[in-house]
Design an enzyme around this catalytic site. Structure first.
Site, PDB file in Angstrom:
ATOM      1  N   ARG A  15      92.591  21.913  52.257  1.00 34.14           N
ATOM      2  CA  ARG A  15      92.246  22.779  53.515  1.00 34.14           C
ATOM      3  C   ARG A  15      90.832  23.169  54.002  1.00 34.14           C
ATOM      4  O   ARG A  15      90.355  23.133  54.857  1.00 34.14           O
ATOM      5  CB  ARG A  15      93.142  23.864  53.647  1.00 34.14           C
ATOM      6  CG  ARG A  15      94.334  23.508  53.899  1.00 34.14           C
ATOM      7  CD  ARG A  15      96.226  24.437  53.672  1.00 34.14           C
ATOM      8  NE  ARG A  15      95.873  24.513  52.072  1.00 34.14           N
ATOM      9  CZ  ARG A  15      96.337  26.192  51.688  1.00 34.14           C
ATOM     10  NH1 ARG A  15      97.373  26.768  52.241  1.00 34.14           N
ATOM     11  NH2 ARG A  15      96.793  25.643  50.395  1.00 34.14           N
ATOM     12  N   LYS A  22      86.243  24.214  46.376  1.00 31.31           N
ATOM     13  CA  LYS A  22      86.476  24.720  47.739  1.00 31.31           C
ATOM     14  C   LYS A  22      85.659  26.382  46.634  1.00 31.31           C
ATOM     15  O   LYS A  22      85.659  27.087  47.939  1.00 31.31           O
ATOM     16  CB  LYS A  22      87.837  25.294  47.293  1.00 31.31           C
ATOM     17  CG  LYS A  22      87.970  26.805  48.256  1.00 31.31           C
ATOM     18  CD  LYS A  22      89.872  27.100  48.521  1.00 31.31           C
ATOM     19  CE  LYS A  22      90.540  27.360  46.585  1.00 31.31           C
ATOM     20  NZ  LYS A  22      91.912  27.453  48.061  1.00 31.31           N
TER      21      LYS A  22
END
Ligand code: UD1
Ligand code: CA
Length: 469
Positions: A15, A22
């Site tokens: 995402r 991330k």
């Protein structure tokens, strides 16, 4: 109390929509994973294991270049090649490193707000109650997506049920959520981690399944409720990254203001976690202080200023300027619009004025570079004055050469100093000279054409132009 910290950081982070893992996305000037690692260090971790997978090399490289003192707990890495779940991640660590002993705190690499005190209290409670596991729980406003913690009437945790595995009734009634931060008994974790299966809605090996395994064995599982769930908020996308950054920015700025630093608008000041700022210093809007920077007391920094690994002493002004990897002593004036870099050292009472660039240079006590100059690879004595528009020509296309200026040297405006070159104490350089040879102490050096005067020439010229119309 010594403990092992395991930081789960192998996830894909889809995402984030990024080519980078991330946990390498930054909160202020530090990647996400640095924050829980640092909290573990501050809490007294004797061993820190980071589980990496996606973008593993980038995470390793970051910690390899990190400058830490010798007493800082180093980071060990375990590579989880296949991401089969949080339980699998811990099993891979056990397989690669051998059985754990003592308390093992599991942290998430994307949860940067966790406090060292919270980790300590988890370890202490686990130890005091001989728990096989102590879970840090929370009650967020929106419980969707979180594992739900089932507690019995004796205040022991019975199970953690993942959101996707909850019945509608469990979804509606269970409000206590798993933060994904736990303290395990290392021995009991190591001996029983293989019992986790992937028989669940997501087909993953869930670390929280250790709880029902322990309960089935009659081992106690405790919990601590984290009163402010924001402390355990995880970052899944860049919106949350910005939200978490705001919280940390606010916390750092608030602490500094309470310690005697003024900020005209704290929302417009960004200070990294390793920066120190002294009393009665004022930080103006759009100021960024990153790296291992320090600013002394009674300074004004900003507006529009950026310091990275810069040491600034007391009583300095830094106005619309950038200072990188440099040292500035006391009562130094910088800017507006100066750029100091490459191990520049400004001694007490010196000045780097407007549109001045200094690289790898020493500016002596009371010396001034007030306007529009470039000084590179130069050592300057005290009370030197560099006239506006003067430049050290330190680069011949291949080599960098040095310039030496003695004490009390006066450089006229628009002087080119072609390095390597030395100018002795008290020497004076006439404006607009191109200095290619050393100048002895006390001498005048002048390199310019003779001025020509033609009386009345200009008047005649203007008249001639007028007639042409
Ligand atoms: C997890 C917990 C959930 C808890 C929530 C809190 C599990 C099964 N569930 O859910 O109970 O409420 O955190 O935020 O643990 N990771 C690895 N290797 C893997 C899988 C994950 O290193 O194979 C890492 C991720 O990078 C991440 C962390 O573990 O840092 C948590 O994993 P994630 O998949 O995000 O778990 P959640 O679904 O958030
Ligand atoms: Ca998560």
């Amino acid at each position: 109390m010594p403990f092992t910290a395991i930081v789960l950081a192998a996830g894909e982070g889809t995402r984030m929509k990024s080519r980078h893992p991330k946990v390498m996305h930054k909160v202020l000037d530090k990647p996400l994973v640095w924050w829980p690692v640092t909290a573990a260090r501050k809490a007294g971790a004797s061993r820190i294991v980071v589980i990496i997978g996606n973008g593993a090399q980038e995470v390793k490289d970051f910690f390899a270049q990190e400058e830490t003192s010798t007493d800082t707990t180093p980071v060990e890495f375990v590579e989880q090649k296949e991401r089969l779940g949080t339980g699998h991640a811990v099993k891979v660590a056990r397989d690669q490193l051998g059985a754990f002993s003592g308390p093992v705190v599991v942290l998430a690499g994307d949860t940067p707000l966790i406090k060292p005190e919270t980790i300590q209290s988890l370890v202490e409670k686990a130890k005091a109650e001989h728990d096989a596991c102590t879970v840090l729980t929370m009650t967020p406003d929106d419980v969707a997506g979180y594992g739900r913690v089932v507690v019995d009437d004796k205040d022991h945790v019975q199970a953690i049920i993942e959101d996707k595995d909850c019945t509608p009734e469990q979804c509606a009634t269970l409000k206590e959520c798993n933060s994904s931060i736990y303290c395990f008994c290392g021995r009991r974790l190591s001996e029983n981690i293989d019992k986790i299966t992937n028989d669940n809605a997501q087909g993953e090996y869930y670390l929280p399944d250790m709880i029902k395994i322990f309960v089935g064995m009659g081992e106690p599982v405790g919990w601590i409720h984290c009163p402010d769930y924001h402390e355990v908020l995880g970052v899944n996308n860049r919106v949350q990254l910005a939200q978490v950054t705001k919280v940390i920015q606010h916390n750092i700025n608030e602490q500094l203001m309470l310690s005697g630093v003024s900020m005209l608008d704290p929302d417009q000041v960004w200070i990294g976690p390793e920066v120190t700022v002294g009393q009665d210093t004022t930080l103006l809007p759009q100021t960024i202080l990153f790296g291992k920077s320090s600013v002394g007391s009674n300074c004004t920094v900003g507006p529009n200023s950026r310091l990275v690994n810069a040491q600034v002493g007391d009583g300095c002004t830094v106005d619309e300027s950038v200072i990188v990897e440099s040292i500035v002593e006391n009562d130094v004036n910088i800017g507006p619009r100066a750029y100091l870099r490459g191990h520049t050292h400004m001694l007490n009472g010196s000045k780097a004025g407007t549109h001045v660039e200094l690289k790898n240079s020493t500016v002596g006590e009371g010396s001034k570079v007030p306007h529009l100059s470039y000084i590179g690879d130069t050592v300057m004595g005290k009370n030197v004055n560099i006239g506006g528009g003067s430049i050290t020509c330190n680069y011949d296309g291949k080599h960098k050469s040095h310039t030496e200026l003695g004490d009390h040297v006066f450089i006229g405006s628009d002087t080119m100093m072609v390095a390597p070159v030395k100018i002795g104490d008290n020497a004076l350089i006439g404006a607009s000279s191109c200095i290619t040879k050393d100048v002895p102490a006390g001498a005048l050096a002048l390199e310019r054409n003779h001025q020509i005067i033609k009386e009345g020439w200009a008047d005649a010229y203007w008249k001639r132009l007028e007639k042409e119309d």
